[in-house]
Scaffold this active site. Structure first.
Site, PDB file in Angstrom:
ATOM      1  N   ARG A 100       0.769  -1.224  -0.070  1.00  0.00           N
ATOM      2  CA  ARG A 100       0.000   0.315  -0.007  1.00  0.00           C
ATOM      3  C   ARG A 100       0.828   1.271  -0.093  1.00  0.00           C
ATOM      4  O   ARG A 100       0.681   2.041  -0.973  1.00  0.00           O
ATOM      5  CB  ARG A 100      -0.972   0.126   1.487  1.00  0.00           C
ATOM      6  CG  ARG A 100      -2.099  -0.706   1.170  1.00  0.00           C
ATOM      7  CD  ARG A 100      -2.770  -1.242   2.373  1.00  0.00           C
ATOM      8  NE  ARG A 100      -1.502  -2.465   2.779  1.00  0.00           N
ATOM      9  CZ  ARG A 100      -2.009  -3.659   2.419  1.00  0.00           C
ATOM     10  NH1 ARG A 100      -3.151  -3.921   1.904  1.00  0.00           N
ATOM     11  NH2 ARG A 100      -1.103  -4.723   2.652  1.00  0.00           N
ATOM     12  N   THR A 101       1.494   1.397   0.984  1.00  0.00           N
ATOM     13  CA  THR A 101       2.274   2.671   1.301  1.00  0.00           C
ATOM     14  C   THR A 101       3.201   2.959   0.042  1.00  0.00           C
ATOM     15  O   THR A 101       3.255   4.289  -0.507  1.00  0.00           O
ATOM     16  CB  THR A 101       3.378   2.591   2.615  1.00  0.00           C
ATOM     17  OG1 THR A 101       2.398   2.171   3.464  1.00  0.00           O
ATOM     18  CG2 THR A 101       3.563   4.028   2.898  1.00  0.00           C
ATOM     19  N   HIS A 134       4.230   5.435  11.896  1.00  0.00           N
ATOM     20  CA  HIS A 134       3.817   5.550  10.417  1.00  0.00           C
ATOM     21  C   HIS A 134       2.751   6.701  10.327  1.00  0.00           C
ATOM     22  O   HIS A 134       1.542   6.353  10.363  1.00  0.00           O
ATOM     23  CB  HIS A 134       3.148   4.335  10.253  1.00  0.00           C
ATOM     24  CG  HIS A 134       2.905   3.627   8.556  1.00  0.00           C
ATOM     25  ND1 HIS A 134       3.135   4.756   7.643  1.00  0.00           N
ATOM     26  CD2 HIS A 134       2.590   2.621   8.142  1.00  0.00           C
ATOM     27  CE1 HIS A 134       2.873   4.033   6.564  1.00  0.00           C
ATOM     28  NE2 HIS A 134       2.367   3.020   6.704  1.00  0.00           N
ATOM     29  N   ARG A 183      10.989   3.929   4.349  1.00  0.00           N
ATOM     30  CA  ARG A 183      10.493   2.606   4.997  1.00  0.00           C
ATOM     31  C   ARG A 183      11.794   2.088   5.540  1.00  0.00           C
ATOM     32  O   ARG A 183      12.406   1.602   4.639  1.00  0.00           O
ATOM     33  CB  ARG A 183       9.464   2.149   4.452  1.00  0.00           C
ATOM     34  CG  ARG A 183       9.078   0.795   5.122  1.00  0.00           C
ATOM     35  CD  ARG A 183       8.042  -0.145   4.934  1.00  0.00           C
ATOM     36  NE  ARG A 183       6.791   0.816   5.157  1.00  0.00           N
ATOM     37  CZ  ARG A 183       5.677   0.063   5.025  1.00  0.00           C
ATOM     38  NH1 ARG A 183       5.374  -1.171   4.768  1.00  0.00           N
ATOM     39  NH2 ARG A 183       4.275   0.780   5.240  1.00  0.00           N
TER      40      ARG A 183
HETATM   41  N1   CP Z   1      -0.833  -0.075   6.037  1.00  0.00           N
HETATM   42  C1   CP Z   1       0.694  -0.223   5.324  1.00  0.00           C
HETATM   43  O1   CP Z   1       1.489   0.252   5.903  1.00  0.00           O
HETATM   44  O2   CP Z   1       0.631  -1.202   4.456  1.00  0.00           O
HETATM   45  P1   CP Z   1       1.832  -1.751   3.522  1.00  0.00           P
HETATM   46  O3   CP Z   1       3.016  -2.552   4.720  1.00  0.00           O
HETATM   47  O4   CP Z   1       1.383  -2.794   2.486  1.00  0.00           O
HETATM   48  O5   CP Z   1       2.620  -0.577   3.110  1.00  0.00           O
END
Ligand code: CP
Length: 316
Positions: A56-57, A134, A106
């Protein structure tokens, strides 16, 4: 706004409201457009520096930067000179030497974005660091609450599950408190961090007592990959005590929503029929993430007057 977004505490109430308002303006500026792009960050370069897996991020930040017409470089540690021993600092300085204006990072190490911010001249955005924070997830969550329930202030938000390992919970607790929501954490004692008494929240071990009073229930993923020891007897037992199933969802007030940052353990912390129900905002959160991240990049890189230009673009 500060130059970096490293944690939810970087946003005071005015800043957080500005980001949410800007996200709403950007969203309405793009609604109905055939080409979903604004020219705001043309000529600027955003680097997505991901040392830890993400669906997602990473994609959301890429889309957000591209929709603002920035040039985007996606860096993943796999396949880079990190495998030859290159440090975070040298990696960042190398990317900055190629002209990056913002680094979205990240990292599995809590505090990595803070170190990065000391080394580079551009902006740093924390896209999740270890078990620390986050902040853009918390922004998109608050944006979703505002969209669905009309406000954040005064909402009763219950956050359930693996708080100990959750950067999402930490950022949400801080941002929700900043914006005037009333937060309760529900978790087994083994999944609550030391010092949680000092957090601006209530704590409960009894999900069934809290659900009927909740406007929002945010379920957290059980992060088995971060657990060194067993924090609960069995998955079945965890699910029975802390999982959200259809029976528990039925005791929520009629207007209440169910959130999850993803990725989910379907059948463990959340039952499939809950995740896919009309109360669930899980897919909507992903959509809203793009607008919230566009707003963050826009305000960090667009400088003062960004919001006025968003309004102008909205009106043009
Ligand atoms: N919610 C979230 O951070 O998802 P991802 O780890 O897929 O980025």
């Amino acid at each position: 706004m500060k130059r970096h977004l490293l944690e939810a505490a970087d946003l005071d109430r005015d800043d957080a409201t500005l980001v949410l308002d800007t996200a709403a303006q950007i969203e309405s500026a793009l609604t109905g457009r055939e080409v979903k792009k604004l020219p705001t960050l043309r000529g600027r370069t955003v680097v997505n520096l991901f040392f830890e897996d993400s669906t997602r991020t990473r994609i959301s930040f890429e889309l957000a930067a591209k929709r603002l017409s920035a040039d985007v470089i996606n860096f993943s540690a796999k396949g880079s000179s990190v495998s030859k021993g290159e440090s975070l600092k040298d990696t960042a300085l190398t990317l900055e030497a190629m002209g990056s204006d913002a680094i979205v990072v990240r990292h599995s190490a809590s505090g990595a974005p803070h170190r990065l911010a000391q080394w580079v001249k551009g902006s740093v955005v924390n896209a999740g660091d270890g078990t620390h924070e986050h902040p853009t997830q918390a922004l998109l969550d608050c944006f979703t609450m505002r969209r669905r329930l009309g406000r954040v202030e005064g909402l009763k938000v219950t956050i359930v599950g693996d708080v100990l390992h959750s950067r999402v919970a930490r950022s949400n607790v801080l941002l929700l408190h900043t914006l005037g929501a009333d937060v309760t954490l529900v978790a087994p004692p083994t999944l609550l961090p030391v010092g949680v008494e000092a957090w601006p929240t209530a704590v409960s071990y009894d999900i069934d007592a809290v659900l009927p009073k909740s406007d929002v229930v945010m379920m957290l993923r059980v992060q088995r990959e971060r657990m060194n020891a067993s924090c609960f007897p069995t998955e079945r037992e965890y699910s029975r005590r802390y999982g959200l199933d259809a029976k528990r969802m039925a005791v929520l007030p009629e207007h209440a929503i169910v959130m999850h940052p993803g990725p989910m353990n379907r059948g463990m912390e959340i039952a499939p029929e809950v995740a896919d129900s009309v109360r669930s905002t899980i897919v909507e959160q992903v959509t809203n993430g793009v607008s919230a991240r566009m707003a963050v990049l826009y305000l960090l890189l667009g400088g003062t007057g960004s919001q006025q230009s968003a309004s102008k673009e909205n009106n043009s």
